[in-house]
Design an enzyme around this catalytic site. Structure first.
Site, PDB file in Angstrom:
ATOM      1  CG  ASP A 112      -2.300   0.584   0.901  1.00 39.81           C
ATOM      2  OD1 ASP A 112      -2.363   1.832   0.822  1.00 39.81           O
ATOM      3  OD2 ASP A 112      -3.275  -0.161   0.725  1.00 39.81           O
ATOM      4  CG  HIS A 172      -5.454   3.591   0.904  1.00 41.50           C
ATOM      5  ND1 HIS A 172      -5.082   2.280   0.746  1.00 41.50           N
ATOM      6  CD2 HIS A 172      -6.714   3.670   0.413  1.00 41.50           C
ATOM      7  CE1 HIS A 172      -6.068   1.602   0.174  1.00 41.50           C
ATOM      8  NE2 HIS A 172      -7.076   2.419  -0.034  1.00 41.50           N
ATOM      9  CB  SER A 194      -9.669   0.028  -0.781  1.00 40.77           C
ATOM     10  OG  SER A 194      -8.292   0.116  -0.910  1.00 40.77           O
TER      11      SER A 194
END
Length: 695
Positions: free
Chosen positions: A156, A188, A357
């Site tokens: 990520d 994220h 996600s």
């Protein structure tokens, strides 16, 4: 594959850093970016230390000015290097490299901007409930299943500095970008990692005792390169990772170095979990979640309906095969993807995020719990991608009013999947050959109206003689071997109902762990007058290689058969001239769209499903034609009133045009053509820039 101890890895550029109270080993890549150069990804046929590959490639290009030869900078065993050369030399260099014995493939190392982080905007929650509690994982924790001794790799944007005190075990940080920092500036990666194993009050992770390795493969600008992923995948395989979690996806289905490496990762026994995508359309499954050995995760709303943004199947790569085929069921399972709670940057508060996600780490954490339930002394033998996927899909709960191409096997049920994982372990221990049962997806084929909408689109209309074969693709999972082959397929109709014709398309061998079996079903001509339900079993034998172990599975099949409808109600839909699976982005028909580029293909069961369903619901019988028009015969033409040609992009040969004209003039076939815009000046005026290099 070389297995290395974490403490024994020969790092070239490892160093200690203590930032934000999160001091552990930081690995950074040595990358050099050059102006007006082209990056070539050079794949070799063998593994060696990456600097040795770099030395070999450089010595073979003595007559060309090389800007740089780039390796991972970690002293890893690798099968590729990146060469940067001036644009004017790129073609010459590629030709010279391909002439070398050890070079397998040379491709552009393009930015993977189309591999997107599959999340939606954040919003703060003042008093967030816990998503871990929603899945009742506390009950598993109380049984001692907390993800212990399971190493999870998070690919990520990195993780926030100051992370160590929010995890039960040291978080190992790696960076594979040119930013030379493992720390998250986007938020994220921090959120995703926290959902797996974080200990943040108000939004704890599912597997608190899992060991986390963060792989920063996206820069702060959320860009990446294929080579960064390849280096990171190699490192994951060489450091004993059990699960790889990718909350990313995109349309790079033909990034062959990337997809080959994913297969290599899963062949090594590593569980690979990935987001299905947020495109919200049928046929928009993202890569790598569309791959057979990858656990593809779709999204649900809080009310357990399919999330509007969650991508849907079928997979579409099979539609480009030279033989007539059909896509596979994806996603594999679905779970909550709306307003999940996790840590924000700096772990200062819990925030909310939506998208497939954030559904992905929920499944990743759940898998870590399942793995911790298998005794460690045989975990590496019992647990593999096929076994874990079997546990997940058998444990999943069916969602009403949703097709298998929206939900896969259904909604994640962690407790039921744990029970199935323990059953797999028991099968392995108690069977003298250590055989574990095969798994098929879908579990059965019931094409009657009784199993609509789950079996959509096949349950929308009955079968009959003279119809085109109905094609479906079944995934076969073999937990007994990473290499196998189908040794026998036998159709056994029930009660002597010898009404159906069954044909199959199979690859010579399955690698790794899974394979797709194309099944082509039609009604025998002599059964034209039959009316009723036909059922039976499709018995499949799979031989594991090299052990020779033969495992058996049965696929129940059930269809409704009627007499052929009148010609006026029968429609033939041509897909042979559609772009079934574009090799890259093309302009959409509507350039006013927010995203003017289209990466989806055309099919009556994907982007045209609304039109298809409307025709069927109004009493028409729609069949798919996937062959050239030169295969038309008078007998075929006389069965149909209308031929639909929707949005054709592929060329019509002269012979096809002549055959179509003959069918219309002599066979009284009505040809309906729905075509898109075509303007040469507009096409010439279109210019697109790649956002990272502006080229």
């Amino acid at each position: 594959m070389v297995a290395l101890n974490w403490s024994a890895i020969p790092f070239v550029s490892g160093r200690r850093r203590g930032l934000g109270g999160c001091e552990q080993l930081l690995l950074t890549t040595l990358l050099v970016f050059c102006v007006l150069s082209e990056r070539l990804l050079v794949e070799l046929s063998d593994y060696s230390l990456d600097w040795e590959h770099a030395k070999y490639v450089r010595s073979s290009l003595f007559d060309v000015r090389i800007v740089c030869v780039e390796s991972s900078g970690f002293g890893l065993w690798s099968d590729h290097v990146v060469v940067e050369v001036a644009h004017r030399d790129a073609g010459h260099v590629k030709k010279n490299l391909l002439a070398l014995d050890r070079i397998k493939r040379v491709e552009e190392d393009r930015p993977v901007l189309t591999r997107r982080l599959q999340s939606r905007p954040l919003k703060s929650l003042s008093r967030p409930p816990s998503d871990a509690d929603f899945y009742n994982v506390t009950a598993l924790h109380q049984k001692g299943y907390r993800g212990q001794n399971v190493r999870v790799a998070i690919f990520d944007t990195g993780i926030s500095s100051g992370c160590q005190r929010f995890f039960n075990h040291p978080v190992h940080l790696t960076d594979w970008t040119h930013d030379e920092s493992p720390y998250d500036t986007v938020g994220h990666g921090t959120f995703i990692t926290g959902l797996v194993a974080g200990m943040v009050r108000g939004c704890p992770g599912l597997a608190p005792d899992a060991e986390i390795v963060t792989f920063r493969v996206f820069t702060g600008a959320q860009t990446s390169y294929t080579s960064w992923f390849l280096n990171a995948f190699n490192y994951a395989m060489q450091t004993g990772v059990d699960i790889v979690s990718l909350s990313i996806g995109g349309p790079d289905h033909f990034d062959q170095p990337f997809t080959d490496k994913v297969n290599e990762v899963t062949a090594a026994g590593i569980i690979f979990v990935s987001a299905i995508g947020n495109d919200g359309l049928f046929g928009s499954v993202n890569n790598p979640a569309d791959m057979m050995d990858v656990v593809g995760i779709g999204g649900l709303e809080r009310n357990i309906n399919i999330a509007s943004f969650s991508s849907r199947g079928m997979t579409t790569s099979e539609l480009r095969l030279p033989i007539p085929s059909y896509g596979r069921v994806k996603p594999d399972i679905v779970t909550i993807a709306r307003d999940l709670r996790g840590p924000g940057l700096g772990f200062r508060r819990c925030i909310s995020l939506s998208g497939t996600s954030v559904a992905t780490p929920i499944v990743t954490g759940s898998i870590a719990l399942l793995l911790s339930a298998v005794p460690e002394e045989r975990r590496r033998t019992v647990v593999n991608p096929a076994a874990v996927k079997r546990a997940l899909i058998r444990g999943a709960k069916r969602i009403l009013d949703s097709s298998m191409y929206e939900q896969g096997a259904g909604f994640l049920d962690v407790q039921a999947s744990l029970d199935e994982m323990l059953a797999i372990d028991e099968e392995y221990v108690n069977n003298e050959r250590n055989e574990v049962q095969l798994q098929l997806l879908p579990f059965y084929l019931d094409f009657t109206a009784e199993d609509c909408p789950y079996m959509w689109p096949f349950c929308k209309q009955p079968f009959y003689a003279t119809m085109q074969p109905v094609r479906v693709n079944v995934t076969i999972l073999n937990p007994n071997s990473a290499l196998s082959e189908v040794s026998e397929v036998l159709w056994v109709p029930s009660d002597g109902q010898d009404v159906l014709l069954m044909h199959y398309t199979l690859p010579p061998r399955f690698w790794p762990w899974a394979g797709g079996m194309g099944i082509h079903i039609s009604v025998k001509p002599e059964s034209e007058g039959f009316k009723g339900i036909v059922s039976g079993l499709l018995n499949i034998n799979v031989r594991s290689i090299p052990s020779g172990l033969v495992s058996k599975a049965s696929l129940p099949v059930r269809v409704e058969v009627r007499s052929p409808p009148e010609r006026e109600k029968r429609i033939l839909w041509d897909i042979s001239h559609n772009l079934a699976y574009p090799p890259g982005f093309i302009p959409k028909d509507n350039l006013d769209s927010k995203d003017p580029l289209d990466w989806l293909g055309d099919h009556p069961h994907t982007n045209f499903h609304g039109f298809h369903d409307a025709l069927v619901e109004n009493g028409y019988f729609v069949e798919i034609w996937d062959k050239p028009f030169t295969c038309f015969t008078r007998a075929i033409i006389e069965e149909y009133s209308t031929l639909l040609i929707i949005d054709p992009e592929d060329d019509f040969s002269r012979a096809e045009s002549e055959e179509l004209e003959r069918a219309v003039r002599e066979g009284h076939l009505v040809a309906v053509v729905v075509a898109e815009w075509y303007n040469l000046k507009g096409i010439d005026d279109l210019a697109f820039e790649e956002g990272n290099t502006r080229s």
